[in-house]
Design a protein around this motif. Structure first.
Motif, PDB file in Angstrom:
ATOM      1  N   ALA A 118     109.490   3.288 -20.509  1.00  0.00           N
ATOM      2  CA  ALA A 118     108.623   3.901 -21.512  1.00  0.00           C
ATOM      3  C   ALA A 118     108.481   3.014 -22.741  1.00  0.00           C
ATOM      4  CB  ALA A 118     109.162   5.278 -21.901  1.00  0.00           C
ATOM      5  N   ALA A 119     109.570   2.355 -23.129  1.00  0.00           N
ATOM      6  CA  ALA A 119     109.506   1.446 -24.276  1.00  0.00           C
ATOM      7  C   ALA A 119     108.555   0.283 -23.986  1.00  0.00           C
ATOM      8  CB  ALA A 119     110.900   0.926 -24.613  1.00  0.00           C
ATOM      9  N   CYS A 120     108.601  -0.232 -22.759  1.00  0.00           N
ATOM     10  CA  CYS A 120     107.673  -1.308 -22.375  1.00  0.00           C
ATOM     11  C   CYS A 120     106.230  -0.820 -22.438  1.00  0.00           C
ATOM     12  CB  CYS A 120     107.988  -1.807 -20.971  1.00  0.00           C
ATOM     13  SG  CYS A 120     109.533  -2.716 -20.822  1.00  0.00           S
ATOM     14  N   LYS A 121     105.991   0.380 -21.958  1.00  0.00           N
ATOM     15  CA  LYS A 121     104.631   0.917 -21.954  1.00  0.00           C
ATOM     16  C   LYS A 121     104.158   1.224 -23.378  1.00  0.00           C
ATOM     17  CE  LYS A 121     103.866   0.751 -17.529  1.00  0.00           C
ATOM     18  NZ  LYS A 121     102.823  -0.140 -16.978  1.00  0.00           N
ATOM     19  N   ALA A 122     105.067   1.676 -24.233  1.00  0.00           N
ATOM     20  CA  ALA A 122     104.707   1.872 -25.636  1.00  0.00           C
ATOM     21  C   ALA A 122     104.381   0.535 -26.287  1.00  0.00           C
ATOM     22  CB  ALA A 122     105.841   2.565 -26.381  1.00  0.00           C
ATOM     23  N   GLY A 123     105.146  -0.492 -25.929  1.00  0.00           N
ATOM     24  CA  GLY A 123     104.844  -1.839 -26.412  1.00  0.00           C
ATOM     25  C   GLY A 123     103.487  -2.308 -25.943  1.00  0.00           C
ATOM     26  N   MET A 124     103.121  -1.940 -24.731  1.00  0.00           N
ATOM     27  CA  MET A 124     101.801  -2.286 -24.198  1.00  0.00           C
ATOM     28  C   MET A 124     100.691  -1.676 -25.049  1.00  0.00           C
ATOM     29  SD  MET A 124     100.220  -1.454 -20.408  1.00  0.00           S
ATOM     30  CE  MET A 124     101.316  -2.553 -19.509  1.00  0.00           C
ATOM     31  N   VAL A 125     100.880  -0.427 -25.458  1.00  0.00           N
ATOM     32  CA  VAL A 125      99.877   0.239 -26.294  1.00  0.00           C
ATOM     33  C   VAL A 125      99.747  -0.467 -27.641  1.00  0.00           C
ATOM     34  CG1 VAL A 125      99.395   2.369 -27.562  1.00  0.00           C
ATOM     35  CG2 VAL A 125     100.082   2.468 -25.145  1.00  0.00           C
ATOM     36  N   SER A 126     100.877  -0.824 -28.253  1.00  0.00           N
ATOM     37  CA  SER A 126     100.841  -1.544 -29.525  1.00  0.00           C
ATOM     38  C   SER A 126     100.202  -2.918 -29.357  1.00  0.00           C
ATOM     39  CB  SER A 126     102.261  -1.686 -30.079  1.00  0.00           C
ATOM     40  OG  SER A 126     102.268  -2.435 -31.276  1.00  0.00           O
ATOM     41  N   PHE A 127     100.572  -3.606 -28.293  1.00  0.00           N
ATOM     42  CA  PHE A 127     100.004  -4.927 -28.002  1.00  0.00           C
ATOM     43  C   PHE A 127      98.488  -4.832 -27.814  1.00  0.00           C
ATOM     44  CE2 PHE A 127      98.930  -8.237 -24.790  1.00  0.00           C
ATOM     45  CZ  PHE A 127      99.271  -9.361 -25.518  1.00  0.00           C
ATOM     46  N   THR A 128      98.044  -3.783 -27.172  1.00  0.00           N
ATOM     47  CA  THR A 128      96.604  -3.566 -26.960  1.00  0.00           C
ATOM     48  C   THR A 128      95.872  -3.514 -28.295  1.00  0.00           C
ATOM     49  OG1 THR A 128      96.924  -2.409 -24.859  1.00  0.00           O
ATOM     50  CG2 THR A 128      94.895  -1.921 -26.077  1.00  0.00           C
ATOM     51  N   ARG A 129      96.408  -2.770 -29.238  1.00  0.00           N
ATOM     52  CA  ARG A 129      95.762  -2.656 -30.549  1.00  0.00           C
ATOM     53  C   ARG A 129      95.708  -4.022 -31.241  1.00  0.00           C
ATOM     54  NH1 ARG A 129      99.359   1.996 -31.373  1.00  0.00           N
ATOM     55  NH2 ARG A 129      98.268   3.909 -30.787  1.00  0.00           N
ATOM     56  N   SER A 130      96.830  -4.731 -31.212  1.00  0.00           N
ATOM     57  CA  SER A 130      96.870  -6.036 -31.877  1.00  0.00           C
ATOM     58  C   SER A 130      95.897  -7.020 -31.235  1.00  0.00           C
ATOM     59  CB  SER A 130      98.292  -6.609 -31.831  1.00  0.00           C
ATOM     60  OG  SER A 130      99.182  -5.787 -32.569  1.00  0.00           O
ATOM     61  N   MET A 131      95.856  -7.040 -29.906  1.00  0.00           N
ATOM     62  CA  MET A 131      94.956  -7.968 -29.214  1.00  0.00           C
ATOM     63  C   MET A 131      93.492  -7.599 -29.426  1.00  0.00           C
ATOM     64  SD  MET A 131      96.509 -10.504 -27.954  1.00  0.00           S
ATOM     65  CE  MET A 131      97.462 -10.340 -29.478  1.00  0.00           C
ATOM     66  N   SER A 132      93.213  -6.316 -29.617  1.00  0.00           N
ATOM     67  CA  SER A 132      91.822  -5.922 -29.858  1.00  0.00           C
ATOM     68  C   SER A 132      91.307  -6.518 -31.162  1.00  0.00           C
ATOM     69  CB  SER A 132      91.693  -4.391 -29.891  1.00  0.00           C
ATOM     70  OG  SER A 132      92.261  -3.844 -31.069  1.00  0.00           O
ATOM     71  N   LEU A 133      92.215  -6.792 -32.096  1.00  0.00           N
ATOM     72  CA  LEU A 133      91.828  -7.458 -33.339  1.00  0.00           C
ATOM     73  C   LEU A 133      91.823  -8.973 -33.169  1.00  0.00           C
ATOM     74  CD1 LEU A 133      93.766  -5.373 -36.030  1.00  0.00           C
ATOM     75  CD2 LEU A 133      91.584  -4.896 -34.913  1.00  0.00           C
ATOM     76  N   GLU A 134      92.888  -9.524 -32.610  1.00  0.00           N
ATOM     77  CA  GLU A 134      92.995 -10.977 -32.487  1.00  0.00           C
ATOM     78  C   GLU A 134      91.881 -11.577 -31.630  1.00  0.00           C
ATOM     79  OE1 GLU A 134      96.592 -12.984 -31.685  1.00  0.00           O
ATOM     80  OE2 GLU A 134      97.855 -11.616 -32.850  1.00  0.00           O
ATOM     81  N   LEU A 135      91.448 -10.861 -30.621  1.00  0.00           N
ATOM     82  CA  LEU A 135      90.462 -11.408 -29.691  1.00  0.00           C
ATOM     83  C   LEU A 135      89.034 -10.966 -29.996  1.00  0.00           C
ATOM     84  CD1 LEU A 135      92.471 -11.052 -26.348  1.00  0.00           C
ATOM     85  CD2 LEU A 135      92.212 -13.086 -27.788  1.00  0.00           C
ATOM     86  N   SER A 136      88.869 -10.117 -30.991  1.00  0.00           N
ATOM     87  CA  SER A 136      87.530  -9.579 -31.273  1.00  0.00           C
ATOM     88  C   SER A 136      86.543 -10.660 -31.701  1.00  0.00           C
ATOM     89  CB  SER A 136      87.611  -8.486 -32.350  1.00  0.00           C
ATOM     90  OG  SER A 136      88.122  -9.017 -33.566  1.00  0.00           O
ATOM     91  N   ASP A 137      87.016 -11.687 -32.397  1.00  0.00           N
ATOM     92  CA  ASP A 137      86.121 -12.774 -32.811  1.00  0.00           C
ATOM     93  C   ASP A 137      85.512 -13.515 -31.624  1.00  0.00           C
ATOM     94  OD1 ASP A 137      86.542 -12.188 -35.433  1.00  0.00           O
ATOM     95  OD2 ASP A 137      87.926 -13.845 -35.822  1.00  0.00           O
ATOM     96  N   HIS A 138      86.142 -13.363 -30.466  1.00  0.00           N
ATOM     97  CA  HIS A 138      85.649 -14.035 -29.265  1.00  0.00           C
ATOM     98  C   HIS A 138      84.854 -13.078 -28.365  1.00  0.00           C
ATOM     99  CE1 HIS A 138      88.181 -17.437 -30.339  1.00  0.00           C
ATOM    100  NE2 HIS A 138      89.180 -16.592 -30.512  1.00  0.00           N
ATOM    101  N   GLY A 139      84.600 -11.883 -28.862  1.00  0.00           N
ATOM    102  CA  GLY A 139      83.846 -10.918 -28.073  1.00  0.00           C
ATOM    103  C   GLY A 139      84.640 -10.323 -26.933  1.00  0.00           C
ATOM    104  N   ILE A 140      85.959 -10.396 -27.031  1.00  0.00           N
ATOM    105  CA  ILE A 140      86.823  -9.832 -25.988  1.00  0.00           C
ATOM    106  C   ILE A 140      87.355  -8.484 -26.467  1.00  0.00           C
ATOM    107  CG2 ILE A 140      88.924 -10.155 -24.628  1.00  0.00           C
ATOM    108  CD1 ILE A 140      88.524 -13.195 -25.059  1.00  0.00           C
ATOM    109  N   ARG A 141      87.054  -7.459 -25.705  1.00  0.00           N
ATOM    110  CA  ARG A 141      87.520  -6.108 -26.034  1.00  0.00           C
ATOM    111  C   ARG A 141      88.780  -5.797 -25.229  1.00  0.00           C
ATOM    112  NH1 ARG A 141      84.332  -2.226 -24.339  1.00  0.00           N
ATOM    113  NH2 ARG A 141      83.209  -3.485 -22.808  1.00  0.00           N
TER     114      ARG A 141
END
Length: 277
Positions: free
Chosen positions: A164-187
């Motif tokens: 569950a901790a890994c999956k919660a980390g996945m959710v947090s990582f998803t949010r962070s990557m949605s910002l870091e990769l947004s400049d490249h048009g990656i959702r």
């Protein structure tokens, strides 16, 4: 964004990589993408079923490639992404579906077990995301990354604490990557499935007692299990231009189980009550 029409949901010409795509939710995602026009790389260490899913995709008139991949080895993930990009000449969609767990109390769990859970459920996600994003950024055509988390990412999970901790980390990582990769048009998005009828769990559900089925009907508002195709339909939506202004979401695909959160349906009168058995 053009006016909404039936073509907006199509994935014609796009290429997807689905990790753990040989069975269950991964198979549902791979087949759904193919039904809507996409070509698919099935990355899995189950050669028999990986080839079976790839053959089923080709039978739909799409291109498919099975690449043997043990996602607990970063170098195999990187080689798989490189081979996929070389074969198809592009990469538009990554579905990070690999993961798994077994029930064990945390105090009985060894360090080896911790690391196995983390490698399988989280490090594999990081490795595939970085490798795929590099290809997408280089091509300059944007892309979509969809991370298959779990309802356990959003609630307590006794007996599955590290998973569950890994999956919660996945959710947090998803949010962070949605910002870091947004400049490249990656959702970047995540799914949080709950009780999905996969081949691995089907015997468990088939042999469920009347009491267990009654409990399911009390806790899941839609009163049934989900299917792999219902996960696949959300994957298609998120990968298509129908969702072009969505980014960083975690979507529970659970029949309303997260929404109920302690509210249960009374078998006597059908009313919803808080914390009733």
């Amino acid at each position: 964004m053009p006016p909404v029409n039936e073509q907006n949901i199509r994935l014609d010409g796009k290429v997807a990589v689905v990790t753990a795509g040989a069975n269950g939710i991964g198979e549902g995602a791979a087949m759904s993408i193919a039904r809507f026009g996409g070509n698919v790389v099935v990355a899995d260490n189950d050669a028999e079923n990986g080839e079976r899913v790839a053959a089923a995709i080709r039978a739909l008139g799409r291109e498919a490639l099975y690449i043997p991949t043990d996602v607990t080895h970063t170098e195999q993930i990187e080689a798989m992404i490189e081979k996929a990009a070389a074969h198809f000449g592009r990469l538009d969609i990554l579905v990070n579906n690999a993961g798994g767990s077994r029930r064990i109390r945390f105090m009985d769990q060894s360090e080896r077990s911790w690391r196995r859970h983390i490698d399988l459920n989280f490090i594999s996600l990081l490795a595939a995301t970085q490798a795929a994003a590099k290809v997408m950024i280089s091509a300059g055509n944007g892309g979509t990354i969809i991370n298959v988390a779990s309802s356990e990412a959003l609630r307590a999970a006794p007996g599955y604490a590290v998973y569950a901790a890994c999956k919660a980390g996945m959710v947090s990582f998803t949010r962070s990557m949605s910002l870091e990769l947004s400049d490249h048009g990656i959702r970047v998005h995540a799914l949080a499935p709950d009780m999905i009828e996969t081949p691995g769990l089907k015997p468990y559900f088939d042999n469920a007692s009347e009491e267990m089925n009654a409990a399911r009907d009390r806790y899941i508002p839609l009163k049934r299990l989900g299917s792999i195709d219902e996960i696949g339909s959300v994957v298609v939506f998120l990968a298509s231009s129908m969702s072009s202004y969505l980014n960083g979401l975690t979507i529970p695909v659970d029949g309303g189980a997260l929404a109920s959160s302690g509210w249960t349906r009374s078998p006597a009168d059908g009313n919803w009550n808080l914390y009733h058995g």
